[in-house]
Design an enzyme around this catalytic site. Sequence first.
Site, PDB file in Angstrom:
ATOM      1  N   TYR A 136      -4.422   1.825   1.297  1.00 40.92           N
ATOM      2  CA  TYR A 136      -4.655   0.993   2.474  1.00 40.92           C
ATOM      3  C   TYR A 136      -5.663   1.652   3.418  1.00 40.92           C
ATOM      4  CZ  TYR A 136      -0.829  -1.650   0.469  1.00 40.92           C
ATOM      5  OH  TYR A 136      -0.058  -2.381  -0.391  1.00 40.92           O
ATOM      6  N   ARG A 190      13.128   1.174  -5.003  1.00 37.55           N
ATOM      7  CA  ARG A 190      13.713  -0.024  -5.607  1.00 37.55           C
ATOM      8  C   ARG A 190      15.216   0.052  -5.859  1.00 37.55           C
ATOM      9  NH1 ARG A 190       9.416  -3.022  -9.653  1.00 37.55           N
ATOM     10  NH2 ARG A 190       7.834  -3.447  -8.049  1.00 37.55           N
TER      11      ARG A 190
END
Length: 377
Positions: free
Chosen positions: A192, A330
Site C-alpha cells: 500500500y 484467518r
Amino acid sequence: MASETVTPASAVAGTDLFNPVALGPYTLANRIVMAPLTRSRADENGVPGELQATYYAQRASAGLLIAEATNISPTAKGYVLTPGIWTAEQAEEWKLTTKAVHDKGGRIFLQLWHVGRISHPDIQPGGALPVAPSAVRPEGQAFTNEGFKPHVTPRALETDEIPGIVADYAHAAQLAKDAGFDGVEIHAANGYLLQQFLADKSNKRTDRYGGSIENRTRIVVEVTEAVTKVWGGDRVGIRLSPLTTFGDTGDSNPEPVYLSLIDQLNPFGLAYIHVIEGDTGGTRTPEGGFDLQKLRKAFNGAYIANNGYDLDLAREARRENLADLICFGRPFIANPDLVERLRDGAPLAEGDQATFYGGGAGGYVDYPRWDGTVTAA
C-alpha cells in the site's frame, strides 16, 4: 489451519504465550494478537456499526486486537465497504466497537490505511485516478461495486501534495483517539501507499521523496512523527512487510532500506513493529529475502510476528525468543475464542471463504464457540 491435537496441559506447558505481557502503557492478557482482517462490512460511507462491535467483542480474549485496515481519507480507499476514520460520524460509530471490547476487558488498536495505487477510479471520489509515488501500474485487480477490474496507472503525487497526506494520517489518528481506541497502527506494508514509497520498484521519484534510502523512507518517518504527536510513541505501532510481492511492490535490496527505517523510527519510542515474515499470505522464505531478526534486534520496542502461525510455530517463536507477541489472522475468523481453543487444545473451525468479504452477520458473527461440543457465539 489444521485442527490442533494437543491437550490443555501440553498447550501451556513450557510457554508464556498465554501469560500477561506489557506493551507500551498496557498489560495485555496474553501474547496473542488478532491481525487486522479486511471483512468489508461497513456501509457505503465507510461507517461501521453494531455488527463490528459484536465481531470484535467476541474476539476480545486476544491480548491485543488490531482492527481492520481503516481508510484515512476518501482517496485512501481501495476496496468497497471498507471502514473509514476521516469523519466525526465514523469516529462516533467506532465508539460502539471500542466500548464493546473494553467491556470484555480487551485492548484494541486501529490500523490507519492509505492504499495508494491499489485502487480504481470507480472507488475514488469523482472517478479520479488513484494516487501513488509514481505513475507505475500495479499488477492485479481492484474489487469495485461492479466486481473485479484491472488496476490502472495511478497519478504521481506532486511534492506539495505529500504534506496533505501526512496531515490526513494525523487527523485520522486524532479521530481514532476520540473514538476510544487504545492506540493505532500505521499500515506501511502489503504493497500500500507507504510501502510504495519505500520500494524502488514502485517509487521512481526524483524529488526529496525518491531515489536514496533517506528519501524513500521520508514519508513514513513524517507520518510516524505526525501520528505520535497525537498519541505519544508508546501507543503507536507500525506494520512492515519487507519481503512482500503483493501489488507488485518490492525493493531490489530491502535489507538496508528497512534497517535504515528502523533506525529512524527508534527515537519515536514506538510500542511495536508488526512484521509480515515472508511474502504476504504466502511463503515465509521467499527468494531474495533477508533475516528479519535483524529488524527485531535493531528495534527498541516489541516485535509482533505474523504470517502463517499456528500453535506449534508460535510456541517455538517464544521458546527461541524470536518474537514478543504472535499475530494470528484467518484462524480468528471462524474461531472467536481462538485463544481459549489454543490454550485448551480444542479443534479449530474452518472459515467459509465465500463470506470473508462483504455481506452481513452470516460468516461474520455467527461462528460458534467451543465448550467440548458447540455453543453459540
